[in-house]
Enzyme design. Structure first.
Site, short mmCIF file in Angstrom:
data_model
loop_
_atom_site.label_atom_id
_atom_site.label_comp_id
_atom_site.label_asym_id
_atom_site.label_seq_id
_atom_site.Cartn_x
_atom_site.Cartn_y
_atom_site.Cartn_z
N LYS A 40 0.83 -1.21 0.00
CA LYS A 40 0.00 0.00 0.00
C LYS A 40 0.87 1.26 0.00
CE LYS A 40 -1.72 1.87 3.91
NZ LYS A 40 -1.48 3.32 3.94
N ASN A 41 1.89 1.27 0.85
CA ASN A 41 2.68 2.49 0.98
C ASN A 41 3.60 2.74 -0.21
OD1 ASN A 41 1.38 2.96 3.32
ND2 ASN A 41 3.13 2.61 4.67
N CYS A 134 -4.98 12.64 12.17
CA CYS A 134 -5.62 11.38 11.84
C CYS A 134 -5.73 10.56 13.10
CB CYS A 134 -4.85 10.65 10.77
SG CYS A 134 -3.35 9.94 11.41
N ARG A 139 -0.70 15.13 12.35
CA ARG A 139 0.21 14.72 11.26
C ARG A 139 0.72 15.99 10.57
NH1 ARG A 139 -0.87 9.02 10.07
NH2 ARG A 139 0.74 9.15 8.46
N ASP A 331 4.27 0.63 12.06
CA ASP A 331 3.06 0.02 11.50
C ASP A 331 2.89 -1.44 11.94
OD1 ASP A 331 2.55 2.39 10.26
OD2 ASP A 331 3.00 1.71 8.22
N ARG A 423 -8.59 -0.30 4.02
CA ARG A 423 -7.64 0.67 3.45
C ARG A 423 -6.32 -0.01 3.06
NH1 ARG A 423 -5.83 4.35 7.41
NH2 ARG A 423 -4.43 4.82 5.69
C1 UD1 Z 1 4.36 6.88 6.29
C2 UD1 Z 1 3.47 5.67 6.08
C3 UD1 Z 1 2.85 5.22 7.42
C4 UD1 Z 1 3.96 4.99 8.44
C5 UD1 Z 1 4.86 6.21 8.55
C6 UD1 Z 1 6.05 6.01 9.47
C7 UD1 Z 1 2.64 5.98 3.84
C8 UD1 Z 1 1.47 6.25 2.97
N1 UD1 Z 1 2.41 6.01 5.15
O1 UD1 Z 1 3.54 7.94 6.76
O2 UD1 Z 1 2.15 4.00 7.19
O3 UD1 Z 1 3.36 4.75 9.70
O4 UD1 Z 1 5.38 6.56 7.25
O5 UD1 Z 1 6.79 4.91 9.05
O6 UD1 Z 1 3.72 5.70 3.38
N2 UD1 Z 1 6.42 14.62 10.74
C9 UD1 Z 1 6.56 15.95 11.08
N3 UD1 Z 1 6.54 16.87 10.07
C10 UD1 Z 1 6.40 16.52 8.76
C11 UD1 Z 1 6.26 15.16 8.43
C12 UD1 Z 1 6.26 14.22 9.45
O7 UD1 Z 1 6.69 16.31 12.25
O8 UD1 Z 1 6.39 17.41 7.90
C13 UD1 Z 1 6.40 13.59 11.81
C14 UD1 Z 1 5.04 12.88 11.89
O9 UD1 Z 1 4.14 13.58 12.69
C15 UD1 Z 1 5.42 11.55 12.49
C16 UD1 Z 1 6.83 11.29 11.94
O10 UD1 Z 1 7.29 12.56 11.50
O11 UD1 Z 1 5.49 11.68 13.88
C17 UD1 Z 1 6.88 10.31 10.80
O12 UD1 Z 1 6.04 10.74 9.77
P1 UD1 Z 1 6.30 10.35 8.24
O13 UD1 Z 1 7.54 9.54 8.13
O14 UD1 Z 1 6.19 11.59 7.44
O15 UD1 Z 1 5.05 9.41 7.98
P2 UD1 Z 1 4.06 9.44 6.75
O16 UD1 Z 1 4.81 9.68 5.48
O17 UD1 Z 1 2.92 10.31 7.05
#
Ligand code: UD1
Length: 442
Positions: A40-41, A134, A139, A331, A423
C-alpha cells in the site's frame, strides 16, 4: 456447541444490524501458504508519480484497497485516465486538466499529500486542502512545506487550503530533514525529478517504498540515486515518460500474517515476500521461539519466501521500540502487541514515531489482555487465555491487531470499524480462511 454453529448464529444477528463486521471464531491453528499483496505504501507514491509522466504507466501487483481507489479518483480528477484490471492499474497522464484536489478527495486519505510534489513537478501549481490530523495523532507537514519553499515554490496557507505555485520553475536545492519523514522524502523526490538542477536530501527516509518510487521514476527517465540510504540525489530532467513497474510486496502485511501464524502457534509459508524488508521483525519472532527460514531473494529473482513455524510455548520479547527504517516499523507494533499479549512474560513497547498509536491496546484488554499505557510506553503482561469479545477497529493496523488477537481468543469475536482494515488489506478475511481460520465478513 461447535464453534461453527456459534459463528453462524452471530452472523445472522450481525446481518440484522446492518453494520459491517468481521466475525472470528478463535483457537484454530493456521497452516498453509499465502501470497503477500503489493505494498500500500508504495502504490500511493507510485500512483502520484504517474502524474509526472507524459504518457502511459502500468503498475502490476496493485492490491485492491480503498486507499488505492481513492488515489485513482484523485488521478481521474486531475484529468489522468486511471483504470484497473485485476491487479494491473494503468494510468494515462498525457494531459493534466486540473491542478486542484477537492477537499472531499483529500479527506478520503491522509496520504494524498504525496500528490503535492508530483502535481507541482508537472504543472508548477497546485491547490489542495490541508490534511488534518488522523487516528494516530497530529500529522504535521511542515517538513514538506519547508523543503518545497526551498525549491522555489511559493506556498500560502489560506482557509484550510495550500495554494502553491512556482511560476519561475522549481529549482534543485540541498535539503536536510530534521527527521527522516517518509512523506516529505517522497514529495521532495517527486518535485525534484523534473526540477532545474540538482537536489540533495540529507537524513532522507530509507524505507523500501522510497527505493520502489525511485526505481519507478528512473524507469520513466528520472535520475534519482541513493534511495535506500540517508542521502538521496536527484538530477532534474526536462520531462518523464510512462513506464511499467511491479509494486514491491507489502512488508507490513507480511508481518501481519507472520503474527497471525505465531499467535495461533501455526506454520506458514509466505510467497512473494522480501525478507530484507522485514529484517527488524524476524529477530523478534526468533527471540520469542519461532523458527524462521527465508528462501530465494525477491530483489534478485522476484521469488522470495518466508517460512514460520511457531513453537507451542512462546516467550515475551521483553522490549520493542519502534523507529524509522531499518528499525522496527511503527506500522507493525499493533500486531506484535496482540501477539505479546499471549506470550509468557512482560513486553515493553516504546512508540517513537506517533503520539497516539496505542488505541488498539484498550480494545485488546476487552479480550482479557493485560496492558497498561503511559503516553508512548505500553507494558504488556502476557496471559494464557483471551476470550472473544466485541471490538472496534479505530485505525488500519490497530484493526489488523484485533483480528490477530481474535484468532487466538477462545469463542467468538466481532470486529466493527472494518473500513479501516479495507484501506490496507486485500482480502484479509479470505486469506486467513484459506489457511484455516474460522473467520467471516458480514
Ligand atoms: C508513512 C506511512 C505510514 C507509516 C509512517 C512512518 C505511507 C502512505 N504512510 O507515513 O504507514 O506509519 O510513514 O513509518 O507511506 N512529521 C513531522 N513533520 C512533517 C512530516 C512528518 O513532524 O512534515 C512527523 C510525523 O508527525 C510523524 C513522523 O514525522 O510523527 C513520521 O512521519 P512520516 O515519516 O512523514 O510518515 P508518513 O509519510 O505520514
Amino acid at each position: 456447541m461447535e464453534n461453527n454453529a456459534i459463528l453462524k448464529g452471530v452472523l445472522g444477528l450481525a446481518a440484522l444490524t446492518g453494520v459491517r463486521k468481521i466475525v472470528v471464531g478463535g483457537g484454530k491453528k493456521l497452516e498453509g501458504e499465502l501470497e503477500v499483496q503489493g505494498a500500500k505504501n508504495s502504490i500511493l507514491p507510485l500512483l502520484s508519480g504517474t502524474v509526472l509522466c507524459q504518457g502511459e504507466s502500468v503498475l502490476h501487483n496493485c492490491p485492491n484497497l480503498s486507499d488505492a481507489d481513492a488515489a485513482c479518483r484523485i488521478l481521474n480528477c486531475l484529468g489522468c485516465k486511471c483504470g484497473r484490471e485485476g491487479n494491473r492499474v494503468t494510468v494515462n497522464s498525457e494531459q493534466i486538466l486540473n491542478t486542484d484536489v477537492p477537499a472531499e478527495l483529500m479527506r478520503e486519505m491522509r496520504s494524498s499529500i504525496v500528490f503535492l510534489g508530483a502535481i507541482l513537478g508537472r504543472t508548477r501549481q497546485c491547490r489542495l486542502s490541508f490534511p488534518g490530523g488522523c487516528e494516530l495523532g497530529p500529522r504535521p507537514i511542515d517538513l514538506h512545506i519547508l523543503a518545497l519553499k526551498k525549491m522555489g515554490v511559493d506556498i500560502k496557507e489560506e482557509h484550510g487550503y495550500l495554494n502553491c505555485s512556482a511560476p519561475k520553475g522549481i529549482y534543485g536545492a540541498r535539503i536536510s530533514l530534521s527527521l527522516p519523514s517518509v512523506g516529505a522524502t517522497e514529495n521532495i523526490i517527486l518535485a525534484a525529478a523534473t526540477a532545474k538542477g540538482m537536489t540533495e536530501i540529507n537524513n532522507a527516509a530509507r524505507e523500501p517504498e522510497i527505493v520502489d518510487l525511485a526505481a519507478f521514476l528512473n524507469k520513466c527517465g528520472a535520475k534519482v540515486s541513493g534511495a535506500g540510504t540517508g542521502t538521496i540525489v536527484i538530477e532534474g530532467v526536462p520531462k518523464l515518460g510512462g513506464a511499467e513497474h511491479r509494486v514491491i510486496p507489502d512488508r507490513i502485511v507480511a508481518a501481519t500474517y507472520l503474527c497471525c501464524a505465531a499467535i495461533t502457534r501455526g506454520e506458514l509459508i509466505l510467497k512473494n515476500a522480501d525478507y530484507s524488508h522485514v529484517g527488524a521483525m524476524i529477530p523478534v519472532l526468533e527471540q520469542i521461539g519461532c523458527n524462521i527460514y527465508t528462501y530465494g531473494s525477491y530483489a534478485h529473482s522476484g521469488e522470495g519466501k518466508i517460512y514460520i513455524n511457531a513453537a507451542k510455548s512462546l516467550r515475551a520479547p521483553h522490549k520493542i521500540r519502534t523507529s524509522a527504517h531499518p528499525g522496527f516499523p511503527t506500522d507493525a507494533q499493533p500486531m506484535f502487541m496482540a501477539l505479546a499479549s499471549t506470550l509468557k512474560g512482560t513486553t515493553v513497547f516504546v512508540e517513537t514515531i506517533f503520539d497516539n498509536r496505542f488505541r488498539h491496546a484498550q480494545e485488546l484488554t476487552r479480550l482479557g489482555a493485560k496492558i497498561s499505557v503511559d503516553n508512548r510506553v505500553a507494558v504488556v503482561e502476557g496471559v494464557e487465555k483471551l476470550s472473544g469479545a466485541e471490538l472496534e477497529a479505530t485505525d488500519l493496523r490497530g484493526g489488523a491487531a484485533l483480528v490477530t488477537a481474535a484468532l487466538y481468543a477462545e469463542g467468538t469475536s466481532k470486529i466493527t470499524g472494518i473500513s479501516h482494515i479495507d484501506r490496507g488489506y486485500d482480502n484479509l478475511v479470505g486469506n486467513l480462511r484459506k489457511i484455516g481460520a474460522e473467520i467471516m465478513n458480514n
